[in-house]
Design an enzyme around this catalytic site. Structure first.
Site, PDB file in Angstrom:
ATOM      1  N   CYS A 298       0.856  -1.182   0.000  1.00 26.55           N
ATOM      2  CA  CYS A 298       0.000   0.000   0.000  1.00 26.55           C
ATOM      3  C   CYS A 298       0.892   1.231   0.000  1.00 26.55           C
ATOM      4  O   CYS A 298       2.102   1.139   0.193  1.00 26.55           O
ATOM      5  CB  CYS A 298      -0.865   0.020   1.252  1.00 26.55           C
ATOM      6  SG  CYS A 298      -1.822  -1.494   1.463  1.00 26.55           S
TER       7      CYS A 298
ATOM      8  N   ARG B  67       1.441   1.650  -5.970  1.00 23.60           N
ATOM      9  CA  ARG B  67       1.648   0.669  -4.905  1.00 23.60           C
ATOM     10  C   ARG B  67       0.362  -0.084  -4.545  1.00 23.60           C
ATOM     11  O   ARG B  67       0.394  -1.066  -3.794  1.00 23.60           O
ATOM     12  CB  ARG B  67       2.172   1.369  -3.654  1.00 23.60           C
ATOM     13  CG  ARG B  67       3.483   2.076  -3.872  1.00 23.60           C
ATOM     14  CD  ARG B  67       3.901   2.835  -2.644  1.00 23.60           C
ATOM     15  NE  ARG B  67       4.227   1.953  -1.546  1.00 23.60           N
ATOM     16  CZ  ARG B  67       5.421   1.445  -1.306  1.00 23.60           C
ATOM     17  NH1 ARG B  67       6.442   1.769  -2.080  1.00 23.60           N
ATOM     18  NH2 ARG B  67       5.635   0.649  -0.287  1.00 23.60           N
TER      19      ARG B  67
ATOM     20  N   TRP C 245      -3.698  -1.839  -1.423  1.00 22.96           N
ATOM     21  CA  TRP C 245      -3.729  -3.104  -2.159  1.00 22.96           C
ATOM     22  C   TRP C 245      -4.175  -4.145  -1.152  1.00 22.96           C
ATOM     23  O   TRP C 245      -3.467  -4.449  -0.198  1.00 22.96           O
ATOM     24  CB  TRP C 245      -2.347  -3.440  -2.722  1.00 22.96           C
ATOM     25  CG  TRP C 245      -2.352  -4.644  -3.605  1.00 22.96           C
ATOM     26  CD1 TRP C 245      -2.818  -4.716  -4.888  1.00 22.96           C
ATOM     27  CD2 TRP C 245      -1.890  -5.956  -3.271  1.00 22.96           C
ATOM     28  NE1 TRP C 245      -2.678  -5.993  -5.371  1.00 22.96           N
ATOM     29  CE2 TRP C 245      -2.103  -6.777  -4.397  1.00 22.96           C
ATOM     30  CE3 TRP C 245      -1.329  -6.520  -2.140  1.00 22.96           C
ATOM     31  CZ2 TRP C 245      -1.776  -8.120  -4.432  1.00 22.96           C
ATOM     32  CZ3 TRP C 245      -0.990  -7.874  -2.166  1.00 22.96           C
ATOM     33  CH2 TRP C 245      -1.217  -8.655  -3.306  1.00 22.96           C
TER      34      TRP C 245
ATOM     35  N   ASN D 261       0.879   0.097   5.999  1.00 25.08           N
ATOM     36  CA  ASN D 261       1.338  -0.679   4.848  1.00 25.08           C
ATOM     37  C   ASN D 261       2.060  -1.888   5.411  1.00 25.08           C
ATOM     38  O   ASN D 261       3.041  -1.724   6.143  1.00 25.08           O
ATOM     39  CB  ASN D 261       2.301   0.174   4.007  1.00 25.08           C
ATOM     40  CG  ASN D 261       3.008  -0.634   2.938  1.00 25.08           C
ATOM     41  OD1 ASN D 261       2.470  -1.616   2.435  1.00 25.08           O
ATOM     42  ND2 ASN D 261       4.214  -0.214   2.586  1.00 25.08           N
ATOM     43  N   GLY D 262       1.599  -3.070   5.095  1.00 25.57           N
ATOM     44  CA  GLY D 262       2.254  -4.269   5.619  1.00 25.57           C
ATOM     45  C   GLY D 262       1.213  -5.282   6.025  1.00 25.57           C
ATOM     46  O   GLY D 262       0.084  -5.264   5.515  1.00 25.57           O
TER      47      GLY D 262
ATOM     48  N   GLU E 167       9.324 -13.566 -20.272  1.00 28.14           N
ATOM     49  CA  GLU E 167       9.081 -12.172 -19.889  1.00 28.14           C
ATOM     50  C   GLU E 167       8.065 -11.522 -20.838  1.00 28.14           C
ATOM     51  O   GLU E 167       7.184 -10.771 -20.409  1.00 28.14           O
ATOM     52  CB  GLU E 167      10.414 -11.404 -19.887  1.00 28.14           C
ATOM     53  CG  GLU E 167      10.345  -9.916 -19.629  1.00 28.14           C
ATOM     54  CD  GLU E 167       9.729  -9.528 -18.277  1.00 28.14           C
ATOM     55  OE1 GLU E 167       9.487 -10.407 -17.449  1.00 28.14           O
ATOM     56  OE2 GLU E 167       9.470  -8.338 -18.084  1.00 28.14           O
TER      57      GLU E 167
ATOM     58  N   LYS F 284       4.552  -9.895 -19.676  1.00 30.31           N
ATOM     59  CA  LYS F 284       4.159  -8.505 -19.967  1.00 30.31           C
ATOM     60  C   LYS F 284       2.773  -8.476 -20.585  1.00 30.31           C
ATOM     61  O   LYS F 284       1.948  -7.637 -20.240  1.00 30.31           O
ATOM     62  CB  LYS F 284       5.145  -7.834 -20.949  1.00 30.31           C
ATOM     63  CG  LYS F 284       6.491  -7.450 -20.395  1.00 30.31           C
ATOM     64  CD  LYS F 284       6.490  -6.324 -19.403  1.00 30.31           C
ATOM     65  CE  LYS F 284       6.272  -6.781 -18.000  1.00 30.31           C
ATOM     66  NZ  LYS F 284       7.377  -7.265 -17.226  1.00 30.31           N
TER      67      LYS F 284
ATOM     68  N   GLU G 166      -0.044  -9.545 -17.912  1.00 33.16           N
ATOM     69  CA  GLU G 166      -0.313  -8.678 -16.749  1.00 33.16           C
ATOM     70  C   GLU G 166      -0.967  -7.352 -17.128  1.00 33.16           C
ATOM     71  O   GLU G 166      -1.682  -6.785 -16.321  1.00 33.16           O
ATOM     72  CB  GLU G 166       0.928  -8.480 -15.878  1.00 33.16           C
ATOM     73  CG  GLU G 166       2.021  -7.642 -16.463  1.00 33.16           C
ATOM     74  CD  GLU G 166       3.210  -7.495 -15.498  1.00 33.16           C
ATOM     75  OE1 GLU G 166       3.024  -7.500 -14.281  1.00 33.16           O
ATOM     76  OE2 GLU G 166       4.329  -7.356 -16.008  1.00 33.16           O
TER      77      GLU G 166
ATOM     78  N   HIS H 240       6.309 -31.056 -27.156  1.00 33.12           N
ATOM     79  CA  HIS H 240       6.011 -31.966 -26.029  1.00 33.12           C
ATOM     80  C   HIS H 240       4.659 -31.635 -25.391  1.00 33.12           C
ATOM     81  O   HIS H 240       4.396 -32.038 -24.271  1.00 33.12           O
ATOM     82  CB  HIS H 240       7.132 -31.894 -25.001  1.00 33.12           C
ATOM     83  CG  HIS H 240       8.446 -32.364 -25.539  1.00 33.12           C
ATOM     84  ND1 HIS H 240       8.731 -33.693 -25.748  1.00 33.12           N
ATOM     85  CD2 HIS H 240       9.516 -31.670 -25.977  1.00 33.12           C
ATOM     86  CE1 HIS H 240       9.940 -33.802 -26.258  1.00 33.12           C
ATOM     87  NE2 HIS H 240      10.440 -32.589 -26.420  1.00 33.12           N
TER      88      HIS H 240
ATOM     89  N   LYS I  70       2.778  -2.750  -7.416  1.00 37.84           N
ATOM     90  CA  LYS I  70       4.142  -2.689  -7.927  1.00 37.84           C
ATOM     91  C   LYS I  70       5.083  -3.629  -7.194  1.00 37.84           C
ATOM     92  O   LYS I  70       5.888  -4.313  -7.816  1.00 37.84           O
ATOM     93  CB  LYS I  70       4.640  -1.234  -7.830  1.00 37.84           C
ATOM     94  CG  LYS I  70       6.057  -1.023  -8.320  1.00 37.84           C
ATOM     95  CD  LYS I  70       6.162  -1.205  -9.811  1.00 37.84           C
ATOM     96  CE  LYS I  70       7.588  -1.114 -10.304  1.00 37.84           C
ATOM     97  NZ  LYS I  70       7.749  -1.802 -11.603  1.00 37.84           N
TER      98      LYS I  70
HETATM   99  O1  M6R Z   1      10.546  -5.576  -6.932  1.00 45.95           O
HETATM  100  P1  M6R Z   1      10.789  -6.955  -7.440  1.00 45.95           P
HETATM  101  O2  M6R Z   1      11.727  -6.980  -8.598  1.00 45.95           O
HETATM  102  O3  M6R Z   1      11.263  -7.891  -6.372  1.00 45.95           O
HETATM  103  O4  M6R Z   1       9.398  -7.475  -7.931  1.00 45.95           O
HETATM  104  C1  M6R Z   1       9.230  -8.786  -8.391  1.00 45.95           C
HETATM  105  C2  M6R Z   1       7.913  -8.969  -9.103  1.00 45.95           C
HETATM  106  O5  M6R Z   1       6.852  -8.701  -8.228  1.00 45.95           O
HETATM  107  C3  M6R Z   1       7.789  -8.068 -10.324  1.00 45.95           C
HETATM  108  O6  M6R Z   1       8.855  -8.261 -11.204  1.00 45.95           O
HETATM  109  C4  M6R Z   1       6.470  -8.342 -11.041  1.00 45.95           C
HETATM  110  O7  M6R Z   1       6.490  -9.622 -11.591  1.00 45.95           O
HETATM  111  C5  M6R Z   1       6.177  -7.282 -12.117  1.00 45.95           C
HETATM  112  N1  M6R Z   1       4.786  -6.936 -12.106  1.00 45.95           N
HETATM  113  C6  M6R Z   1       6.468  -7.744 -13.483  1.00 45.95           C
HETATM  114  O8  M6R Z   1       6.183  -6.785 -14.443  1.00 45.95           O
END
Ligand code: M6R
Length: 611
Positions: A2, A27, A73, A99-100, A484, A488, A491, A507, A606
């Site tokens: 958060c 966040r 969040w 936050n936590g 990756e 992208k 998400e 396979h 994030k």
């Molecule tokens: O801050 P971090 O690199 O540890 O975060 C890891 C993942 O949460 C982060 O890479 C997440 O997968 C992103 N949304 C990818 O775009």
């Protein structure tokens, strides 16, 4: 995770809080709220985004020069008005933003229930507000002591801002595990989960450390730990300007960050490569260089995109430094009983340096005596403090929830590390060492060239914007890039996508291919090129639609693929840095065309600072 923002001073708090929450929205954006302290406390909070909160508070009393805000969040309890922060204690003495995660909240809630406390929300934060109030009322102590006593009973992570109705003009802040920054102004203080809400008012900041509690009035800051020992505030100048947190002319932060990559990669290797391109220098690893050189094995721990960067690192470190590498999801690793010893090197990769699973994995390693190296973007983050040594990626603040520039900067660091270790271990010829350094230095110019083809990539995006599924395939160093690319796409556009090593297609996944299925094939001109040609033929034979990322001038694949995107020719060692750029652009445009909220995709935050 958060976002928290708060203000104590002489200005009207409301606009500072709202603007701060907008900056922190990356966040979390399930719900938002503020509390304004002006004689009594006014709380406005609602499900939705900060703009919904603005709408809600538009005709209300928004006066007051002390206040706190929160963007959420959801962890405990659905995103709704009641679960939104700030939370008020039952008798209205305390207001809390958090936050936590309070892990023992159920136990505390039961205990408070037995003492007559009733709860409006399902959150762990309201439990904390009531715990503080219960101690305050029963033990007749100051608000600050009540907070400290309550926090000694809490298991979990917190960044907190708390106000007490009986002690107006004062905020209490505390942290453990979740970041909190205090901006120091003239007769005013700003608090936030990161420095972005603060930067336009002051460049003097104090990063709260774990188990520190700050009692803040507009002209006074007292810092102590949970055990009442006074601490001297370590006020630092931050190197963050308003430009870094502004979208500028870009429609989204993600697009801005995609376009920044030529610059950010240069920033990552700046000062770390000798002018004559003869060697790599990573100051952050000097202290542990003997352990790195003699490492028998490397274990990389990370999550999400950082885990994908780790997979690229595996190929590079094995190939050029000749050290066996394993890449682990931090979330799995932390719950195993890993076999590690002092000769192992663990590399933890995290953009934020605050990902709960990655930090937990690091703490697990700590018990084994293995050396821990961090690769991290956020200076002063938990990861940077908990590792034996580390390398900052210097990509600048990344705001888009979909990670882009952090990924390429992480790979840049891993490339430099592989070359450095290869050279120090004398397993890399000086010619290859120099050749690869030269290749790395060329990357930013080549990325600029790829970015110039954005329009053509957007045209391909238009063709596939209606897809419901997509496959990505690559081999060798481009296999993690396929993963990756798929991440992208899913998400930010909510299209189901999977990445595969191209040879694995037959396979199982090849069964998915029909004329509706787009397959993004990463086929740069590397040693697996011929095999990729065969894999593309296999897809075409089953009527799949192929979007191929190829090296400039490619002829063979152009004849087979439905669409091609060219990247400049390069050594395969740096090919992930180039091949990922069109995939980021493709996902971005598909998501925009589908009307998705690119910078704030649904259900995501994030950094994942909870399990
Ligand atoms: O801050 P971090 O690199 O540890 O975060 C890891 C993942 O949460 C982060 O890479 C997440 O997968 C992103 N949304 C990818 O775009």
């Amino acid at each position: 995770m958060c976002g928290i923002v708060a203000y104590v001073g002489e200005r009207t708090a409301y606009p500072i809080l709202i603007k701060g929450l907008q900056r922190l929205e990356y966040r979390g954006y399930d719900s938002a709220g503020i509390a304004l302290l002006n004689g009594s406390t006014h709380v406005y909070k609602c499900k939705g985004k900060v703009r919904d909160l603005e709408e809600l508070s538009k005709d209300q009393d928004i006066s007051g020069s002390v206040g706190m805000g929160h963007t959420r969040w959801a962890t405990h309890g659905a995103p709704n008005d009641l679960n939104a922060h700030p939370h008020r204690s039952m008798n209205g003495k305390f207001f809390v933003v958090h936050n936590g995660i309070i892990e023992n909240y159920a136990h505390l809630r039961k205990e408070l229930n037995n003492r007559g406390y009733r709860f409006e929300s399902e959150t762990d934060t309201e439990v904390l507000a009531n715990l503080i109030e219960n101690i305050y009322l029963e033990q007749a102590v100051s608000a600050e002591l009540a907070v400290r006593l309550a926090l000694t009973r809490v298991v979990g992570a917190y960044g907190l801002v708390i106000s007490c109705e009986d002690e107006p003009g004062q905020l209490i802040a505390a942290r453990k595990g979740s970041p909190l920054v205090i901006g120091v102004g003239e007769n005013e203080y700003f608090l936030a989960s990161d420095a972005t809400p603060i930067v336009e008012y002051t460049d003097q900041v104090l990063y709260l450390k774990d188990e520190e509690v700050a009692v803040i009035r507009r002209d006074q800051l007292d810092l102590k730990n949970l055990h009442n020992d006074s601490k001297t505030p370590d006020i630092q100048k931050i190197n963050l300007s308003i430009d870094h947190i502004d979208k500028g002319d870009y429609a989204h932060f993600m697009l801005k960050e995609i376009h920044e990559q030529a610059v950010t990669i240069r920033d990552t290797f700046r000062g770390r490569i000798a002018m004559d391109e003869s060697k790599v220098f990573l100051g952050g690893v000097l202290d542990v260089m003997p352990q790195l050189i003699k490492a028998k094995r490397i274990i990389i721990v990370a999550c999400g995109t950082s885990w994908h960067a780790g997979l690229v690192g595996e190929y590079l470190l094995e190939q050029y430094a000749r050290i066996p590498v394993e890449v682990e999801y931090a979330s799995e690793f932390r719950y195993r009983d890993p076999i590690l010893d002092r000769d192992d090197l663990v590399i933890a990769i995290s953009q934020s340096g605050e990902t709960a699973d990655t930090l937990a994995a690091v703490r697990k390693v700590r018990e084994t005596g293995a050396t821990i190296l961090g690769i991290c973007n956020v200076a002063g983050s938990s990861l940077s403090r908990e590792t034996d040594a580390g390398v900052y990626t210097h990509a600048g603040i990344e705001i888009g929830v979909a990670s882009t520039k952090a990924f390429t900067s992480q790979i840049t660091v891993l490339t430099m590390l592989a070359l450095l270790l290869g050279s120090k271990r004398q397993v890399l010829s000086s010619d290859t060492y120099r050749e690869l350094i030269h290749e790395l230095i060329q990357v930013p110019d080549k990325i600029e060239e790829i970015l110039r083809s954005e329009k053509a990539i957007a045209e391909i995006a238009a063709v596939y914007q209606g897809a419901t599924n997509a496959l990505y395939m690559g081999r060798g160093l481009l296999f993690p890039v396929a993963l990756e690319g798929a991440l992208k796409l899913k998400e930010i556009s909510y299209i189901h996508a999977e990445g595969y090593p191209a040879a694995e297609m037959k396979h199982g996944p090849i069964a998915l291919i029909d004329e509706q299925m787009p397959v993004v094939a990463l086929a740069a001109n590397d040693q697996s090129y011929e095999k990729m040609v065969s894999n593309i033929q296999e897809v075409k034979a089953r009527k799949g639609k192929v979007v191929a990322v190829v090296s400039k001038g490619d002829k063979a694949i152009r004849k087979m693929a439905d669409h091609v995107i060219e990247i400049p020719d390069c050594h395969e060692a740096v090919s992930p840095l180039l091949a990922v750029i069109p995939l980021q652009i493709l996902s971005y445009h598909i998501a925009v065309m589908r009307g998705c909220d690119v910078d704030q995709p649904r259900n995501l935050a994030k950094s994942v600072t909870v399990e």
